[in-house]
Write a protein that holds these residues in place. Sequence first.
Motif, PDB file in Angstrom:
ATOM      1  N   GLY A 182       0.825  -1.206   0.000  1.00 40.62           N
ATOM      2  CA  GLY A 182       0.000   0.000   0.000  1.00 40.62           C
ATOM      3  C   GLY A 182       0.861   1.259   0.000  1.00 40.62           C
ATOM      4  N   HIS A 183       0.548   2.208  -0.886  1.00 37.30           N
ATOM      5  CA  HIS A 183       1.374   3.407  -1.011  1.00 37.30           C
ATOM      6  C   HIS A 183       0.474   4.635  -1.168  1.00 37.30           C
ATOM      7  N   PHE A 184       0.818   5.694  -0.452  1.00 40.59           N
ATOM      8  CA  PHE A 184      -0.013   6.900  -0.474  1.00 40.59           C
ATOM      9  C   PHE A 184      -0.160   7.475  -1.878  1.00 40.59           C
ATOM     10  N   LYS A 185       0.845   7.290  -2.721  1.00 39.28           N
ATOM     11  CA  LYS A 185       0.781   7.869  -4.061  1.00 39.28           C
ATOM     12  C   LYS A 185      -0.352   7.283  -4.894  1.00 39.28           C
ATOM     13  N   ASN A 186      -0.755   6.055  -4.574  1.00 34.58           N
ATOM     14  CA  ASN A 186      -1.877   5.453  -5.291  1.00 34.58           C
ATOM     15  C   ASN A 186      -3.194   6.160  -4.998  1.00 34.58           C
ATOM     16  N   LEU A 187      -3.260   6.874  -3.878  1.00 33.50           N
ATOM     17  CA  LEU A 187      -4.497   7.556  -3.494  1.00 33.50           C
ATOM     18  C   LEU A 187      -4.418   9.069  -3.667  1.00 33.50           C
ATOM     19  N   LYS A 188      -3.360   9.554  -4.290  1.00 35.69           N
ATOM     20  CA  LYS A 188      -3.271  10.991  -4.556  1.00 35.69           C
ATOM     21  C   LYS A 188      -4.423  11.418  -5.463  1.00 35.69           C
ATOM     22  N   GLY A 189      -5.130  12.460  -5.067  1.00 37.11           N
ATOM     23  CA  GLY A 189      -6.278  12.937  -5.834  1.00 37.11           C
ATOM     24  C   GLY A 189      -7.599  12.369  -5.367  1.00 37.11           C
ATOM     25  N   PHE A 190      -7.566  11.361  -4.499  1.00 35.28           N
ATOM     26  CA  PHE A 190      -8.796  10.771  -3.969  1.00 35.28           C
ATOM     27  C   PHE A 190      -9.352  11.687  -2.883  1.00 35.28           C
ATOM     28  N   SER A 191     -10.639  12.021  -2.976  1.00 33.44           N
ATOM     29  CA  SER A 191     -11.215  13.009  -2.059  1.00 33.44           C
ATOM     30  C   SER A 191     -12.022  12.391  -0.926  1.00 33.44           C
ATOM     31  N   GLY A 192     -12.149  11.053  -0.912  1.00 34.32           N
ATOM     32  CA  GLY A 192     -12.907  10.403   0.148  1.00 34.32           C
ATOM     33  C   GLY A 192     -12.107  10.274   1.435  1.00 34.32           C
ATOM     34  N   GLU A 193     -12.672   9.586   2.399  1.00 32.30           N
ATOM     35  CA  GLU A 193     -12.024   9.408   3.698  1.00 32.30           C
ATOM     36  C   GLU A 193     -10.995   8.282   3.634  1.00 32.30           C
ATOM     37  N   ILE A 194      -9.844   8.511   4.253  1.00 34.89           N
ATOM     38  CA  ILE A 194      -8.766   7.519   4.278  1.00 34.89           C
ATOM     39  C   ILE A 194      -8.422   7.209   5.727  1.00 34.89           C
ATOM     40  N   VAL A 195      -8.238   5.921   6.025  1.00 39.14           N
ATOM     41  CA  VAL A 195      -7.869   5.531   7.376  1.00 39.14           C
ATOM     42  C   VAL A 195      -6.803   4.445   7.323  1.00 39.14           C
ATOM     43  N   GLN A 196      -5.850   4.529   8.234  1.00 37.46           N
ATOM     44  CA  GLN A 196      -4.812   3.510   8.347  1.00 37.46           C
ATOM     45  C   GLN A 196      -5.251   2.510   9.401  1.00 37.46           C
ATOM     46  N   ALA A 197      -5.281   1.238   9.030  1.00 41.58           N
ATOM     47  CA  ALA A 197      -5.672   0.207   9.975  1.00 41.58           C
ATOM     48  C   ALA A 197      -5.197  -1.160   9.481  1.00 41.58           C
ATOM     49  N   ASP A 198      -4.975  -2.055  10.432  1.00 37.24           N
ATOM     50  CA  ASP A 198      -4.536  -3.421  10.164  1.00 37.24           C
ATOM     51  C   ASP A 198      -5.744  -4.345  10.311  1.00 37.24           C
ATOM     52  N   ILE A 199      -6.098  -5.081   9.266  1.00 35.90           N
ATOM     53  CA  ILE A 199      -7.300  -5.919   9.311  1.00 35.90           C
ATOM     54  C   ILE A 199      -7.172  -7.081  10.294  1.00 35.90           C
ATOM     55  N   THR A 200      -5.956  -7.359  10.758  1.00 35.23           N
ATOM     56  CA  THR A 200      -5.772  -8.449  11.727  1.00 35.23           C
ATOM     57  C   THR A 200      -5.935  -7.974  13.172  1.00 35.23           C
ATOM     58  N   LYS A 201      -6.125  -6.673  13.377  1.00 36.14           N
ATOM     59  CA  LYS A 201      -6.208  -6.114  14.732  1.00 36.14           C
ATOM     60  C   LYS A 201      -7.654  -5.781  15.100  1.00 36.14           C
ATOM     61  N   PRO A 202      -7.977  -5.809  16.400  1.00 36.15           N
ATOM     62  CA  PRO A 202      -9.338  -5.491  16.869  1.00 36.15           C
ATOM     63  C   PRO A 202      -9.828  -4.119  16.417  1.00 36.15           C
ATOM     64  N   GLU A 203      -8.911  -3.177  16.216  1.00 36.12           N
ATOM     65  CA  GLU A 203      -9.307  -1.826  15.804  1.00 36.12           C
ATOM     66  C   GLU A 203     -10.078  -1.840  14.494  1.00 36.12           C
ATOM     67  N   PHE A 204      -9.750  -2.814  13.619  1.00 36.81           N
ATOM     68  CA  PHE A 204     -10.418  -2.875  12.330  1.00 36.81           C
ATOM     69  C   PHE A 204     -11.909  -3.138  12.499  1.00 36.81           C
ATOM     70  N   LEU A 205     -12.259  -4.062  13.369  1.00 34.09           N
ATOM     71  CA  LEU A 205     -13.672  -4.377  13.586  1.00 34.09           C
ATOM     72  C   LEU A 205     -14.414  -3.190  14.188  1.00 34.09           C
ATOM     73  N   LYS A 206     -13.735  -2.403  15.014  1.00 32.79           N
ATOM     74  CA  LYS A 206     -14.349  -1.202  15.572  1.00 32.79           C
ATOM     75  C   LYS A 206     -14.660  -0.191  14.470  1.00 32.79           C
ATOM     76  N   ILE A 207     -13.720  -0.036  13.546  1.00 28.71           N
ATOM     77  CA  ILE A 207     -13.932   0.867  12.411  1.00 28.71           C
ATOM     78  C   ILE A 207     -15.087   0.378  11.550  1.00 28.71           C
ATOM     79  N   LEU A 208     -15.111  -0.931  11.299  1.00 27.88           N
ATOM     80  CA  LEU A 208     -16.159  -1.545  10.492  1.00 27.88           C
ATOM     81  C   LEU A 208     -17.546  -1.275  11.082  1.00 27.88           C
ATOM     82  N   LYS A 209     -17.696  -1.521  12.360  1.00 31.07           N
ATOM     83  CA  LYS A 209     -18.991  -1.374  13.014  1.00 31.07           C
ATOM     84  C   LYS A 209     -19.402   0.093  13.142  1.00 31.07           C
ATOM     85  N   LYS A 210     -18.429   0.974  13.267  1.00 30.00           N
ATOM     86  CA  LYS A 210     -18.749   2.394  13.367  1.00 30.00           C
ATOM     87  C   LYS A 210     -19.145   2.969  12.018  1.00 30.00           C
ATOM     88  N   PHE A 211     -18.459   2.576  10.963  1.00 35.52           N
ATOM     89  CA  PHE A 211     -18.737   3.098   9.622  1.00 35.52           C
ATOM     90  C   PHE A 211     -20.029   2.511   9.048  1.00 35.52           C
TER      91      PHE A 211
END
Length: 329
Positions: A55-84
């Motif tokens: 994953g590289h930030f340059k691939n998302l240059k120009g993208f105007s949506g929301e971006i979040v850094q998270a590891d899908i193997t960590k509990p934080e990911f499920l929290k993001i999923l349920k909140k979004f």
Amino acid sequence: MKFNDEKILITGAAGFIGSNLAHYFDKNYKNTKVLALDIFRTGETFSNGNLKSFGHFKNLKGFSGEIVQADITKPEFLKILKKFKPDIIFHLAAISDTTVLDQAVMIETNLNTFKPLLEYCRKNGAKLIYASSAATYGDAKVPQTVWECENPNNVYGFSKLSMDYMALKYIEKGVHVVGLRYFNVYGEREYFKNTTASMVLQFGHQILAGKEPKLFEGSDKIFRDFVYIKDVISANIKSVFTKKCGVYNVATGKPRSFQDIVDILQKELDTNYKCQYIKNPHKAYQYFTQANMQESKEYLDFEAKYTLEEGIKEYIPEIKRLYKEEVDV
């Protein structure tokens, strides 16, 4: 096909296919709310020396949506999923490097994280489109057909086949799940895959550097089913609206040789270098891949529009830009 204010989660959104999906929605469906999630690269490597994340930030240059850094193997990911609370999930996050030998990490990242997504979709009526792979077939006879002769050569292919089996169980429960078995994808935003980027890009940069293209001996007889990134995005979009969920091939169904790639590139770049032919060092190697596209056409209404010639021709300006801005510096 229309989207009406849906909330869309894209995992692996700073990667090759994920970033193209993110930009597709950003450009064509401003009414959707897209969350682009990726672990992003840290410089950490596997035992094979390749990066743990492409994953590289340059691939998302120009993208105007929301971006979040998270590891899908960590509990934080499920929290993001349920909140979004997404209505549609495009799941591209995975270890996609087929040469990674760490079986535990591969299974944890690719397979263990899959069931929570399926469960979320079952409980919330969301749709899940995920990346499977032609690596599930191994050396299966051609044309490679879903649920026929799958025999993965590596733990990556095994992890994806296991995901496919798990998906079937949820489809039987009425969950909208579609697995897409990508064959050899090439196109814009693949550069940061480094050595795992397509040979279209790698050969292109060899030629631009003034070097003779290096191919394995017998490359005119080594065939792959190459598919352009814009066709891959089309397959993802069509998967949202299909009435028959399942696992489908995403390819052209028309295999081409590595020699074809070099010949097309030399024509488009107006060069005529003599090719170097070297011995193939790989013990496990697929010499012929070709997708059976019948069910993809019938149930996804998907058929690749780009021939290899058309895809490479459209890709050439980007190959040149990358060489100038990223390689020749």
